[in-house]
Design an enzyme around this catalytic site. Structure first.
Site, PDB file in Angstrom:
ATOM      1  N   CYS A   7       0.819  -1.208   0.000  1.00  0.00           N
ATOM      2  CA  CYS A   7       0.000   0.000   0.000  1.00  0.00           C
ATOM      3  C   CYS A   7       0.855   1.262   0.000  1.00  0.00           C
ATOM      4  O   CYS A   7       2.013   1.244   0.416  1.00  0.00           O
ATOM      5  CB  CYS A   7      -0.919  -0.016   1.225  1.00  0.00           C
ATOM      6  SG  CYS A   7      -2.334   1.082   1.041  1.00  0.00           S
ATOM      7  N   ASP A 120      -6.451  -3.068  11.407  1.00  0.00           N
ATOM      8  CA  ASP A 120      -5.282  -2.198  11.404  1.00  0.00           C
ATOM      9  C   ASP A 120      -5.045  -1.647  12.806  1.00  0.00           C
ATOM     10  O   ASP A 120      -5.898  -1.752  13.690  1.00  0.00           O
ATOM     11  CB  ASP A 120      -5.521  -1.047  10.414  1.00  0.00           C
ATOM     12  CG  ASP A 120      -4.244  -0.397   9.911  1.00  0.00           C
ATOM     13  OD1 ASP A 120      -3.158  -0.663  10.463  1.00  0.00           O
ATOM     14  OD2 ASP A 120      -4.335   0.388   8.955  1.00  0.00           O
TER      15      ASP A 120
END
Length: 193
Positions: A7, A120
């Site tokens: 990412c 996360d």
């Protein structure tokens, strides 16, 4: 085998390294951050990505219109949403939704209409891990990603602990705030070997 999402990519070199090393997903960050790219940058980089590697747009509290424009312009294969978002709007766009859940103290709401969940750290992109003992995934009925402080040194342990559909890394493949080609390669190799 666990899939890999790299990412926060913003350069041709980083995209090439991720794709050639075997990444399954490439994440473009459209939310305000040091990794943010414009639609035009993402569109240019997306042309380098083969069809088998999926392009993910990362947003924080987006409007439906923002999502639709990005999906069409880049084009995106999936969208990942952090923050506030009405999941009922998911039926109004054509790609799967990854719903990010920040793991903080206490039990998190793991119910979602999204196609995937992404777990996360409390502050996404911080390079910090969350307390893995706080998250119980055994009962989940949908595929999930694990993110937050992953590196080539701890990703195998993460996979053994959670058996996730995919792992997601950003700061764990950076040196001095920039994507590090060797770290990208090492991370993917650590997952895929």
């Amino acid at each position: 085998m666990t899939k890999v999402k790299i990412c926060g990519l913003s350069t041709q070199e980083a995209v090439t390294a991720a794709v050639s090393s075997g990444a399954d997903y490439i994440g473009f960050v459209f939310a305000k951050s040091k990794r943010q790219v414009s639609l035009e940058q993402a569109q240019k980089l997306a042309k380098m990505i083969p069809e088998k590697v999926k392009k993910v747009g990362v947003f924080v509290s987006p409007t439906l219109e923002e999502l639709k424009i990005a999906i069409k312009t880049v084009p995106l294969d999936l969208v990942q949403v952090h923050g506030d978002y009405d999941e009922d709007l998911q039926t109004d766009f054509s790609v799967p939704l990854i719903r990010a859940v920040q793991i903080k103290k206490g039990k998190e709401n793991l119910t979602s209409k999204a196609d995937y969940l992404l777990f996360d750290a409390p502050i996404a992109g911080s390079g910090e891990t969350f307390d893995w003992q706080q998250l119980e995934t055994e009962q989940l009925q949908k595929p999930f990603f694990i993110a937050g402080g992953l590196t080539s040194d701890n990703v195998k342990e993460c996979i053994e602990h959670f058996a996730p559909y995919a792992v997601d890394v950003s700061s764990g493949v950076e040196t001095n705030g920039r994507k590090d080609i060797e770290k990208i390669k090492r991370f993917i190799e650590s997952v895929k070997k």
